[in-house]
Design a protein around this motif. Sequence first.
Motif, PDB file in Angstrom:
ATOM      1  N   THR A   9       0.853  -1.176   0.000  1.00 20.09           N
ATOM      2  CA  THR A   9       0.000   0.000   0.000  1.00 20.09           C
ATOM      3  C   THR A   9       0.896   1.236   0.000  1.00 20.09           C
ATOM      4  O   THR A   9       2.113   1.122   0.147  1.00 20.09           O
ATOM      5  CB  THR A   9      -0.955   0.012   1.220  1.00 20.09           C
ATOM      6  N   LYS A  22      -3.037   2.662   7.208  1.00 21.54           N
ATOM      7  CA  LYS A  22      -2.979   2.029   5.884  1.00 21.54           C
ATOM      8  C   LYS A  22      -2.460   0.599   5.984  1.00 21.54           C
ATOM      9  O   LYS A  22      -2.917  -0.286   5.255  1.00 21.54           O
ATOM     10  CB  LYS A  22      -2.126   2.856   4.918  1.00 21.54           C
ATOM     11  N   GLU A  25      -5.422  -1.451   7.260  1.00 22.85           N
ATOM     12  CA  GLU A  25      -6.369  -1.674   6.163  1.00 22.85           C
ATOM     13  C   GLU A  25      -5.853  -2.771   5.225  1.00 22.85           C
ATOM     14  O   GLU A  25      -6.610  -3.669   4.816  1.00 22.85           O
ATOM     15  CB  GLU A  25      -6.566  -0.368   5.398  1.00 22.85           C
ATOM     16  N   LEU A  26      -4.577  -2.716   4.894  1.00 25.58           N
ATOM     17  CA  LEU A  26      -3.968  -3.723   4.031  1.00 25.58           C
ATOM     18  C   LEU A  26      -4.041  -5.100   4.677  1.00 25.58           C
ATOM     19  O   LEU A  26      -4.434  -6.084   4.034  1.00 25.58           O
ATOM     20  CB  LEU A  26      -2.509  -3.350   3.745  1.00 25.58           C
ATOM     21  N   ASP A  29      -7.469  -6.765   4.573  1.00 24.13           N
ATOM     22  CA  ASP A  29      -7.775  -7.338   3.257  1.00 24.13           C
ATOM     23  C   ASP A  29      -6.967  -8.609   2.987  1.00 24.13           C
ATOM     24  O   ASP A  29      -7.504  -9.589   2.471  1.00 24.13           O
ATOM     25  CB  ASP A  29      -7.534  -6.315   2.145  1.00 24.13           C
ATOM     26  N   TYR A 107      -2.910  -5.347  -3.325  1.00 24.21           N
ATOM     27  CA  TYR A 107      -2.206  -4.094  -3.597  1.00 24.21           C
ATOM     28  C   TYR A 107      -3.205  -2.945  -3.583  1.00 24.21           C
ATOM     29  O   TYR A 107      -4.189  -2.971  -4.317  1.00 24.21           O
ATOM     30  CB  TYR A 107      -1.474  -4.177  -4.945  1.00 24.21           C
ATOM     31  N   HIS A 108      -2.935  -1.958  -2.726  1.00 27.47           N
ATOM     32  CA  HIS A 108      -3.826  -0.802  -2.559  1.00 27.47           C
ATOM     33  C   HIS A 108      -3.177   0.480  -3.098  1.00 27.47           C
ATOM     34  O   HIS A 108      -1.956   0.600  -3.111  1.00 27.47           O
ATOM     35  CB  HIS A 108      -4.108  -0.558  -1.079  1.00 27.47           C
ATOM     36  N   TYR A 109      -4.040   1.409  -3.446  1.00 29.98           N
ATOM     37  CA  TYR A 109      -3.641   2.769  -3.814  1.00 29.98           C
ATOM     38  C   TYR A 109      -2.549   2.759  -4.896  1.00 29.98           C
ATOM     39  O   TYR A 109      -2.653   1.993  -5.848  1.00 29.98           O
ATOM     40  CB  TYR A 109      -3.240   3.577  -2.559  1.00 29.98           C
ATOM     41  N   THR A 112      -0.697  -0.463  -6.625  1.00 31.80           N
ATOM     42  CA  THR A 112      -1.227  -1.352  -7.673  1.00 31.80           C
ATOM     43  C   THR A 112      -0.280  -1.425  -8.873  1.00 31.80           C
ATOM     44  O   THR A 112      -0.304  -2.403  -9.612  1.00 31.80           O
ATOM     45  CB  THR A 112      -2.626  -0.913  -8.146  1.00 31.80           C
TER      46      THR A 112
END
Length: 120
Positions: A9, A22, A25-26, A29, A107-109, A112
């Motif tokens: 992230t 963050k 959050e990662l 998920d 993969y976030h934000y 990616t």
Amino acid sequence: MIRGVRGATTVNRNNGEEIVDKAHELMIDVINQNRIKPENVTSVLFTVTEDLNAAFPAKSLRLLEGWTYVPVMCMREIPVPQSLSKCIRVMVTVETSLDQLEVNHVYHYNATVLRPDLKK
């Protein structure tokens, strides 16, 4: 079978609260998408780019019930020129029944861009 589950992230700034939020959050998920139970985890390794030092992303695991005794470490990424900045990466080593192709790497934000081949 022991598998590695990857994730990454990004944050907007070098701020401790944002880094932990963050990373949390990662991890939520990664855990949910791969049905990970803390008792099946061997270890968790976080890395951060050299522009992040306001907090340990590992702190995010301590916010999760049942993860108190999971071994976790934080390290610095290799500072490769032109690489993604303000990035937090994670590798969870876990015992799972998932086949390698069933593992969901998350993969976030801006992260990616690291693995466009894994977009579903």
